[in-house]
Design a protein around this motif. Structure first.
Motif, PDB file in Angstrom:
ATOM      1  N   MET A  38      65.380  57.197  55.619  1.00  0.00           N
ATOM      2  CA  MET A  38      64.775  57.480  56.513  1.00  0.00           C
ATOM      3  C   MET A  38      65.641  58.769  56.755  1.00  0.00           C
ATOM      4  SD  MET A  38      61.963  57.055  58.587  1.00  0.00           S
ATOM      5  CE  MET A  38      61.355  56.099  57.905  1.00  0.00           C
ATOM      6  N   GLY A  39      64.872  60.091  57.338  1.00  0.00           N
ATOM      7  CA  GLY A  39      65.594  61.483  57.500  1.00  0.00           C
ATOM      8  C   GLY A  39      64.821  61.648  58.841  1.00  0.00           C
ATOM      9  N   ASP A  40      65.449  62.758  59.139  1.00  0.00           N
ATOM     10  CA  ASP A  40      65.319  63.148  60.511  1.00  0.00           C
ATOM     11  C   ASP A  40      64.771  64.799  60.013  1.00  0.00           C
ATOM     12  OD1 ASP A  40      66.076  61.111  61.943  1.00  0.00           O
ATOM     13  OD2 ASP A  40      67.720  62.374  62.565  1.00  0.00           O
ATOM     14  N   VAL A  41      63.083  65.636  60.681  1.00  0.00           N
ATOM     15  CA  VAL A  41      62.767  66.267  59.642  1.00  0.00           C
ATOM     16  C   VAL A  41      63.028  67.194  60.858  1.00  0.00           C
ATOM     17  CG1 VAL A  41      60.406  67.611  59.278  1.00  0.00           C
ATOM     18  CG2 VAL A  41      61.090  65.153  58.226  1.00  0.00           C
ATOM     19  N   SER A  74      63.819  59.582  81.520  1.00  0.00           N
ATOM     20  CA  SER A  74      64.542  60.668  81.362  1.00  0.00           C
ATOM     21  C   SER A  74      65.195  61.251  80.945  1.00  0.00           C
ATOM     22  CB  SER A  74      66.267  59.530  81.482  1.00  0.00           C
ATOM     23  OG  SER A  74      66.384  59.238  80.625  1.00  0.00           O
ATOM     24  N   THR A  75      65.098  62.518  80.238  1.00  0.00           N
ATOM     25  CA  THR A  75      65.394  63.453  79.721  1.00  0.00           C
ATOM     26  C   THR A  75      65.507  62.613  77.786  1.00  0.00           C
ATOM     27  OG1 THR A  75      65.995  65.334  80.823  1.00  0.00           O
ATOM     28  CG2 THR A  75      66.283  65.581  77.879  1.00  0.00           C
ATOM     29  N   THR A  76      65.047  63.186  76.907  1.00  0.00           N
ATOM     30  CA  THR A  76      64.905  62.073  75.475  1.00  0.00           C
ATOM     31  C   THR A  76      64.344  62.817  74.527  1.00  0.00           C
ATOM     32  OG1 THR A  76      64.119  59.950  76.546  1.00  0.00           O
ATOM     33  CG2 THR A  76      63.512  59.808  74.664  1.00  0.00           C
ATOM     34  N   THR A  77      65.002  62.697  73.315  1.00  0.00           N
ATOM     35  CA  THR A  77      64.943  63.103  72.142  1.00  0.00           C
ATOM     36  C   THR A  77      64.142  62.379  71.533  1.00  0.00           C
ATOM     37  OG1 THR A  77      67.319  64.675  72.292  1.00  0.00           O
ATOM     38  CG2 THR A  77      66.019  64.373  70.355  1.00  0.00           C
ATOM     39  N   TYR A  78      62.512  62.911  71.183  1.00  0.00           N
ATOM     40  CA  TYR A  78      61.841  62.917  69.487  1.00  0.00           C
ATOM     41  C   TYR A  78      62.544  62.861  68.820  1.00  0.00           C
ATOM     42  CZ  TYR A  78      59.972  60.360  73.950  1.00  0.00           C
ATOM     43  OH  TYR A  78      59.941  59.354  74.878  1.00  0.00           O
ATOM     44  N   TYR A  79      62.324  62.441  67.360  1.00  0.00           N
ATOM     45  CA  TYR A  79      62.138  62.941  66.681  1.00  0.00           C
ATOM     46  C   TYR A  79      61.624  62.407  65.540  1.00  0.00           C
ATOM     47  CZ  TYR A  79      67.461  62.390  67.734  1.00  0.00           C
ATOM     48  OH  TYR A  79      68.370  62.351  68.353  1.00  0.00           O
ATOM     49  N   LEU A  80      60.697  63.225  64.374  1.00  0.00           N
ATOM     50  CA  LEU A  80      59.828  63.280  63.429  1.00  0.00           C
ATOM     51  C   LEU A  80      60.812  62.967  62.108  1.00  0.00           C
ATOM     52  CD1 LEU A  80      57.468  63.188  62.153  1.00  0.00           C
ATOM     53  CD2 LEU A  80      57.319  65.957  61.504  1.00  0.00           C
ATOM     54  N   LYS A  81      60.839  61.365  61.524  1.00  0.00           N
ATOM     55  CA  LYS A  81      61.017  61.424  60.290  1.00  0.00           C
ATOM     56  C   LYS A  81      60.195  60.903  59.276  1.00  0.00           C
ATOM     57  CE  LYS A  81      63.897  58.365  62.564  1.00  0.00           C
ATOM     58  NZ  LYS A  81      65.381  58.457  62.072  1.00  0.00           N
ATOM     59  N   ALA A  82      60.872  61.052  58.160  1.00  0.00           N
ATOM     60  CA  ALA A  82      60.097  60.541  56.958  1.00  0.00           C
ATOM     61  C   ALA A  82      60.936  59.788  55.781  1.00  0.00           C
ATOM     62  CB  ALA A  82      59.472  61.771  56.545  1.00  0.00           C
ATOM     63  N   VAL A  83      60.635  59.214  55.146  1.00  0.00           N
ATOM     64  CA  VAL A  83      61.097  58.356  53.723  1.00  0.00           C
ATOM     65  C   VAL A  83      60.336  58.887  52.808  1.00  0.00           C
ATOM     66  CG1 VAL A  83      60.001  56.172  55.071  1.00  0.00           C
ATOM     67  CG2 VAL A  83      62.417  56.220  53.084  1.00  0.00           C
ATOM     68  N   ALA A  84      60.393  58.456  51.350  1.00  0.00           N
ATOM     69  CA  ALA A  84      59.769  58.108  49.972  1.00  0.00           C
ATOM     70  C   ALA A  84      60.835  57.549  49.286  1.00  0.00           C
ATOM     71  CB  ALA A  84      59.850  59.548  49.849  1.00  0.00           C
ATOM     72  N   THR A  85      59.756  56.794  48.411  1.00  0.00           N
ATOM     73  CA  THR A  85      60.680  55.821  47.507  1.00  0.00           C
ATOM     74  C   THR A  85      59.919  56.413  46.354  1.00  0.00           C
ATOM     75  OG1 THR A  85      59.923  53.476  48.609  1.00  0.00           O
ATOM     76  CG2 THR A  85      60.205  53.911  46.287  1.00  0.00           C
ATOM     77  N   TYR A  86      61.486  56.787  45.212  1.00  0.00           N
ATOM     78  CA  TYR A  86      60.494  57.512  44.486  1.00  0.00           C
ATOM     79  C   TYR A  86      61.790  57.570  43.394  1.00  0.00           C
ATOM     80  CZ  TYR A  86      64.631  61.265  46.513  1.00  0.00           C
ATOM     81  OH  TYR A  86      65.486  61.371  47.370  1.00  0.00           O
ATOM     82  N   SER A  87      61.706  58.285  41.876  1.00  0.00           N
ATOM     83  CA  SER A  87      62.792  58.292  41.327  1.00  0.00           C
ATOM     84  C   SER A  87      62.254  59.654  40.156  1.00  0.00           C
ATOM     85  CB  SER A  87      62.234  57.256  39.958  1.00  0.00           C
ATOM     86  OG  SER A  87      60.727  56.372  39.085  1.00  0.00           O
ATOM     87  N   ALA A  88      63.248  59.773  38.766  1.00  0.00           N
ATOM     88  CA  ALA A  88      62.837  60.510  38.193  1.00  0.00           C
ATOM     89  C   ALA A  88      62.708  61.976  39.222  1.00  0.00           C
ATOM     90  CB  ALA A  88      61.863  60.358  37.134  1.00  0.00           C
ATOM     91  N   GLY A  89      63.577  62.360  39.675  1.00  0.00           N
ATOM     92  CA  GLY A  89      63.444  64.130  40.485  1.00  0.00           C
ATOM     93  C   GLY A  89      63.772  63.913  41.978  1.00  0.00           C
ATOM     94  N   THR A  90      63.403  64.749  42.419  1.00  0.00           N
ATOM     95  CA  THR A  90      63.649  64.894  43.660  1.00  0.00           C
ATOM     96  C   THR A  90      62.799  65.736  45.391  1.00  0.00           C
ATOM     97  OG1 THR A  90      65.971  65.123  43.969  1.00  0.00           O
ATOM     98  CG2 THR A  90      65.587  65.818  45.970  1.00  0.00           C
ATOM     99  N   PRO A  91      61.541  65.085  45.850  1.00  0.00           N
ATOM    100  CA  PRO A  91      60.548  65.458  46.291  1.00  0.00           C
ATOM    101  C   PRO A  91      61.199  66.317  47.566  1.00  0.00           C
ATOM    102  CG  PRO A  91      60.711  62.963  46.584  1.00  0.00           C
ATOM    103  CD  PRO A  91      61.912  63.460  45.440  1.00  0.00           C
ATOM    104  N   GLN A  92      60.629  66.640  47.998  1.00  0.00           N
ATOM    105  CA  GLN A  92      60.751  68.149  49.749  1.00  0.00           C
ATOM    106  C   GLN A  92      59.363  67.438  50.415  1.00  0.00           C
ATOM    107  OE1 GLN A  92      61.048  71.818  47.310  1.00  0.00           O
ATOM    108  NE2 GLN A  92      62.895  71.600  47.402  1.00  0.00           N
ATOM    109  N   LEU A  93      60.157  68.544  51.422  1.00  0.00           N
ATOM    110  CA  LEU A  93      59.001  68.115  53.141  1.00  0.00           C
ATOM    111  C   LEU A  93      58.938  69.118  53.412  1.00  0.00           C
ATOM    112  CD1 LEU A  93      59.843  65.399  55.574  1.00  0.00           C
ATOM    113  CD2 LEU A  93      61.299  66.434  53.409  1.00  0.00           C
ATOM    114  N   VAL A  94      58.614  69.720  54.529  1.00  0.00           N
ATOM    115  CA  VAL A  94      58.390  70.291  55.636  1.00  0.00           C
ATOM    116  C   VAL A  94      57.684  69.799  56.764  1.00  0.00           C
ATOM    117  CG1 VAL A  94      56.881  71.753  54.815  1.00  0.00           C
ATOM    118  CG2 VAL A  94      57.927  72.205  56.122  1.00  0.00           C
ATOM    119  N   GLY A  95      58.015  69.935  57.972  1.00  0.00           N
ATOM    120  CA  GLY A  95      57.190  69.275  59.083  1.00  0.00           C
ATOM    121  C   GLY A  95      57.382  70.131  60.300  1.00  0.00           C
TER     122      GLY A  95
END
Length: 159
Positions: free
Chosen positions: A53-56, A130-151
């Motif tokens: 799971m990563g932060d976009v 209170s002041t709060t950070t909200y993250y758009l997060k993404a995760v993928a299950t994959y093999s044989a390559g590296t998918p990409q994303l933009v958000g």
């Protein structure tokens, strides 16, 4: 009740509970109804690893009543992908803290015949005290390559 003239605020007494918006086509100032905060990722970026799971992007919100909207586009980039998902959370990193399945989450599979897939979250209301950070997060299950994303993650103040 007070007489209202151009530029006046409505309400008695005037206080922080009477946040007003703009009606003249200009962007609302910080703290006003309609204030918008937007965060966009740049070019397509690689996922951090399968099932990681990563932060976009993120937005920092002050106390109030906000509506969050998010968009993610996934690009297979030669990967064999079984599924992908995105959500809005409140903690950075490889976790699902703050996820609300019926409101701030979506996911699915990228059909084999497609190389792109997109998802959106619309109208997710948050009310930080209170002041709060909200993250758009993404995760993928994959093999044989590296998918990409933009958000993109945006927040509009309702009150």
């Amino acid at each position: 009740v007070r007489k209202v003239s151009a530029g006046s605020q409505v309400g008695y007494p005037i206080s922080s509970a009477n946040i007003v918006g703009r009606t003249d086509g200009n962007a609302p100032a910080t703290g006003m109804v309609g204030e918008e905060i937007v965060s966009r990722s740049g070019a397509y970026a690689n996922f951090g690893g399968t099932t990681v799971m990563g932060d976009v992007v993120s937005v920092v919100l002050t106390p109030g009543d906000w509506v969050l909207n998010a968009n993610l586009t996934f690009f297979l980039n030669g990967a064999t992908q079984t599924n992908w998902s995105g959500f809005i959370g409140t903690v950075s990193g490889n976790n699902t803290t703050g996820r609300v399945d019926s409101e701030s989450f979506w996911g699915g599979a990228v059909p084999a015949a497609q190389s792109f897939a997109s998802g959106a979250i619309a109208g997710y209301t948050v009310r930080p005290t209170s002041t709060t950070t909200y993250y758009l997060k993404a995760v993928a299950t994959y093999s044989a390559g590296t998918p990409q994303l933009v958000g993109r993650l945006s927040a509009i103040r309702k009150a």
